[in-house]
Design a protein around this motif. Structure first.
Motif, mmCIF file in Angstrom:
data_model
loop_
_atom_site.group_PDB
_atom_site.id
_atom_site.type_symbol
_atom_site.label_atom_id
_atom_site.label_comp_id
_atom_site.label_asym_id
_atom_site.label_seq_id
_atom_site.Cartn_x
_atom_site.Cartn_y
_atom_site.Cartn_z
ATOM 1 N N ALA A 40 0.651 6.033 8.596
ATOM 2 C CA ALA A 40 0.875 4.875 7.716
ATOM 3 C C ALA A 40 -0.351 4.613 6.843
ATOM 4 C CB ALA A 40 1.207 3.635 8.549
ATOM 5 N N ALA A 41 -1.543 4.698 7.419
ATOM 6 C CA ALA A 41 -2.770 4.448 6.652
ATOM 7 C C ALA A 41 -2.923 5.461 5.531
ATOM 8 C CB ALA A 41 -3.990 4.481 7.577
ATOM 9 N N GLY A 42 -2.567 6.709 5.788
ATOM 10 C CA GLY A 42 -2.641 7.739 4.751
ATOM 11 C C GLY A 42 -1.714 7.440 3.584
ATOM 12 N N GLN A 43 -0.493 7.027 3.884
ATOM 13 C CA GLN A 43 0.471 6.681 2.832
ATOM 14 C C GLN A 43 -0.029 5.484 2.019
ATOM 15 O OE1 GLN A 43 4.110 6.123 5.100
ATOM 16 N NE2 GLN A 43 4.971 7.932 4.107
ATOM 17 N N ILE A 44 -0.514 4.475 2.707
ATOM 18 C CA ILE A 44 -0.998 3.271 2.023
ATOM 19 C C ILE A 44 -2.226 3.603 1.177
ATOM 20 C CG2 ILE A 44 -2.018 0.983 2.379
ATOM 21 C CD1 ILE A 44 -0.152 0.803 4.901
ATOM 22 N N ARG A 45 -3.105 4.438 1.689
ATOM 23 C CA ARG A 45 -4.309 4.829 0.952
ATOM 24 C C ARG A 45 -3.942 5.528 -0.357
ATOM 25 N NH1 ARG A 45 -6.490 7.480 4.733
ATOM 26 N NH2 ARG A 45 -7.733 5.756 5.514
ATOM 27 N N ARG A 46 -3.000 6.458 -0.290
ATOM 28 C CA ARG A 46 -2.585 7.186 -1.503
ATOM 29 C C ARG A 46 -1.983 6.227 -2.532
ATOM 30 N NH1 ARG A 46 -1.515 10.799 2.520
ATOM 31 N NH2 ARG A 46 0.659 10.180 2.788
ATOM 32 N N GLU A 47 -1.132 5.339 -2.088
ATOM 33 C CA GLU A 47 -0.489 4.405 -3.018
ATOM 34 C C GLU A 47 -1.491 3.410 -3.601
ATOM 35 O OE1 GLU A 47 2.412 2.901 -5.374
ATOM 36 O OE2 GLU A 47 2.589 4.669 -4.102
ATOM 37 N N THR A 48 -2.399 2.899 -2.771
ATOM 38 C CA THR A 48 -3.380 1.952 -3.301
ATOM 39 C C THR A 48 -4.331 2.637 -4.277
ATOM 40 O OG1 THR A 48 -4.829 2.201 -1.358
ATOM 41 C CG2 THR A 48 -3.285 0.349 -1.339
ATOM 42 N N ASP A 49 -4.681 3.895 -4.018
ATOM 43 C CA ASP A 49 -5.515 4.639 -4.965
ATOM 44 C C ASP A 49 -4.838 4.686 -6.330
ATOM 45 O OD1 ASP A 49 -7.549 5.127 -3.158
ATOM 46 O OD2 ASP A 49 -6.944 7.203 -2.737
ATOM 47 N N SER A 50 -3.563 4.963 -6.337
ATOM 48 C CA SER A 50 -2.797 5.037 -7.579
ATOM 49 C C SER A 50 -2.729 3.670 -8.266
ATOM 50 C CB SER A 50 -1.385 5.545 -7.274
ATOM 51 O OG SER A 50 -0.576 5.448 -8.406
ATOM 52 N N LEU A 51 -2.491 2.626 -7.500
ATOM 53 C CA LEU A 51 -2.400 1.277 -8.068
ATOM 54 C C LEU A 51 -3.749 0.793 -8.604
ATOM 55 C CD1 LEU A 51 -0.015 -0.343 -5.454
ATOM 56 C CD2 LEU A 51 0.494 0.069 -7.876
ATOM 57 N N PHE A 52 -4.834 1.180 -7.959
ATOM 58 C CA PHE A 52 -6.168 0.785 -8.440
ATOM 59 C C PHE A 52 -6.369 1.265 -9.873
ATOM 60 C CE2 PHE A 52 -7.543 -0.625 -4.357
ATOM 61 C CZ PHE A 52 -8.672 -1.378 -4.582
ATOM 62 N N VAL A 53 -5.922 2.470 -10.150
ATOM 63 C CA VAL A 53 -6.104 3.051 -11.476
ATOM 64 C C VAL A 53 -5.094 2.475 -12.476
ATOM 65 C CG1 VAL A 53 -5.976 5.199 -12.798
ATOM 66 C CG2 VAL A 53 -7.079 5.182 -10.559
ATOM 67 N N SER A 54 -3.823 2.452 -12.100
ATOM 68 C CA SER A 54 -2.785 2.063 -13.055
ATOM 69 C C SER A 54 -2.724 0.563 -13.318
ATOM 70 C CB SER A 54 -1.416 2.568 -12.584
ATOM 71 O OG SER A 54 -1.027 1.909 -11.397
ATOM 72 N N LYS A 55 -3.126 -0.261 -12.372
ATOM 73 C CA LYS A 55 -2.989 -1.716 -12.521
ATOM 74 C C LYS A 55 -4.322 -2.449 -12.645
ATOM 75 C CE LYS A 55 1.493 -1.619 -11.968
ATOM 76 N NZ LYS A 55 2.415 -1.937 -13.025
ATOM 77 N N TYR A 90 -17.372 -2.491 -5.893
ATOM 78 C CA TYR A 90 -17.840 -1.857 -7.122
ATOM 79 C C TYR A 90 -17.344 -2.646 -8.346
ATOM 80 C CZ TYR A 90 -18.289 1.705 -10.763
ATOM 81 O OH TYR A 90 -18.595 2.375 -11.917
ATOM 82 N N LEU A 91 -16.181 -3.262 -8.231
ATOM 83 C CA LEU A 91 -15.574 -4.030 -9.331
ATOM 84 C C LEU A 91 -15.849 -5.523 -9.219
ATOM 85 C CD1 LEU A 91 -12.172 -2.147 -9.226
ATOM 86 C CD2 LEU A 91 -13.987 -1.835 -10.922
ATOM 87 N N LYS A 92 -16.760 -5.913 -8.323
ATOM 88 C CA LYS A 92 -17.113 -7.319 -8.077
ATOM 89 C C LYS A 92 -15.926 -8.134 -7.536
ATOM 90 C CE LYS A 92 -21.303 -7.029 -10.044
ATOM 91 N NZ LYS A 92 -21.772 -5.715 -9.693
ATOM 92 N N GLY A 93 -15.069 -7.465 -6.778
ATOM 93 C CA GLY A 93 -13.916 -8.128 -6.171
ATOM 94 C C GLY A 93 -14.118 -8.333 -4.683
ATOM 95 N N ASP A 94 -13.053 -8.770 -4.019
ATOM 96 C CA ASP A 94 -13.109 -9.041 -2.583
ATOM 97 C C ASP A 94 -11.879 -8.483 -1.873
ATOM 98 O OD1 ASP A 94 -15.516 -10.708 -2.081
ATOM 99 O OD2 ASP A 94 -14.553 -12.036 -3.532
ATOM 100 N N VAL A 95 -12.035 -8.287 -0.564
ATOM 101 C CA VAL A 95 -10.927 -7.923 0.317
ATOM 102 C C VAL A 95 -10.656 -9.129 1.202
ATOM 103 C CG1 VAL A 95 -10.273 -6.508 2.300
ATOM 104 C CG2 VAL A 95 -11.362 -5.446 0.335
ATOM 105 N N TYR A 96 -9.382 -9.441 1.349
ATOM 106 C CA TYR A 96 -8.949 -10.557 2.196
ATOM 107 C C TYR A 96 -8.052 -10.018 3.298
ATOM 108 C CZ TYR A 96 -10.496 -13.737 -1.483
ATOM 109 O OH TYR A 96 -11.254 -14.427 -2.400
ATOM 110 N N VAL A 97 -8.151 -10.615 4.480
ATOM 111 C CA VAL A 97 -7.204 -10.340 5.559
ATOM 112 C C VAL A 97 -6.525 -11.661 5.891
ATOM 113 C CG1 VAL A 97 -8.369 -8.317 6.496
ATOM 114 C CG2 VAL A 97 -8.990 -10.548 7.344
ATOM 115 N N VAL A 98 -5.193 -11.610 5.939
ATOM 116 C CA VAL A 98 -4.417 -12.824 6.179
ATOM 117 C C VAL A 98 -3.326 -12.549 7.219
ATOM 118 C CG1 VAL A 98 -4.811 -13.604 3.802
ATOM 119 C CG2 VAL A 98 -2.698 -12.403 4.347
ATOM 120 N N GLY A 99 -2.811 -13.623 7.799
ATOM 121 C CA GLY A 99 -1.689 -13.517 8.721
ATOM 122 C C GLY A 99 -1.982 -12.755 9.987
ATOM 123 N N VAL A 100 -3.234 -12.755 10.432
ATOM 124 C CA VAL A 100 -3.629 -11.956 11.592
ATOM 125 C C VAL A 100 -3.158 -12.631 12.879
ATOM 126 C CG1 VAL A 100 -5.576 -10.930 12.820
ATOM 127 C CG2 VAL A 100 -5.625 -11.090 10.323
#
Length: 115
Positions: free
Chosen positions: A26-41, A73-83
Motif C-alpha cells: 500500500a505504501a508503494g502505491q501511495i508513494r507513486r501516486e503522491t509523487d505524481s500529484l506533487f508534480v502535476s498539482k 523543501y517547499l516550505k510546507g507541512d505534513v499533518y497527521v489526523v484522525g489517529v
C-alpha cells in the motif's frame, strides 16, 4: 485498496486517506501516486488521514517521512489526523510526531494551513 478514494487535492494541499493496512504494498502505491500529484498539482502541504488505519509497518513510516522531505523543501507541512489509539503509540515511537503536525480532523488541519 481503492485509489479513487485515497486522494483529494484542495488548492496546494494533498489529503491522503490512508487504508486500513498501511504495509509495503500500500505504501508503494501511495508513494507513486503522491509523487505524481506533487508534480502535476504543485502540492505544498500534505494531510495524512489515519481514521481507518489499524496497521502500519515501517514502510508507512517511510512514506510519511518521504513526503515530509518533499514539503519541507517547499516550505510546507505534513499533518497527521484522525489517529486511533492503537496508532498513536506507533506514531509516537517512530518519531513522526516530531516532524508532523497533529490535528484531530482534516478540517482542523485545513484551517491551520489557511492561517
Amino acid at each position: 485498496m481503492e485509489e479513487k478514494n485515497l486522494f483529494e487535492v484542495r488548492g496546494e494541499t494533498l489529503i491522503v486517506y490512508l487504508p486500513e493496512e498501511l504495509d509495503h504494498h500500500a505504501a508503494g502505491q501511495i508513494r507513486r501516486e503522491t509523487d505524481s500529484l506533487f508534480v502535476s498539482k504543485k502540492i505544498r502541504d500534505v494531510i495524512f488521514d489515519y481514521k481507518h488505519t489499524a496497521f502500519m509497518d515501517s514502510s508507512g513510516i517511510g512514506l510519511v517521512m518521504g513526503r515530509y522531505r518533499e514539503v519541507r523543501y517547499l516550505k510546507g507541512d505534513v499533518y497527521v489526523v484522525g489517529v486511533q489509539e492503537k496508532m498513536k503509540r506507533i506514531l509516537d515511537i517512530s518519531g513522526l510526531y516530531r516532524i508532523a503536525r497533529k490535528k484531530e480532523s482534516v478540517e482542523e488541519a485545513l484551517h491551520d494551513i489557511e492561517m
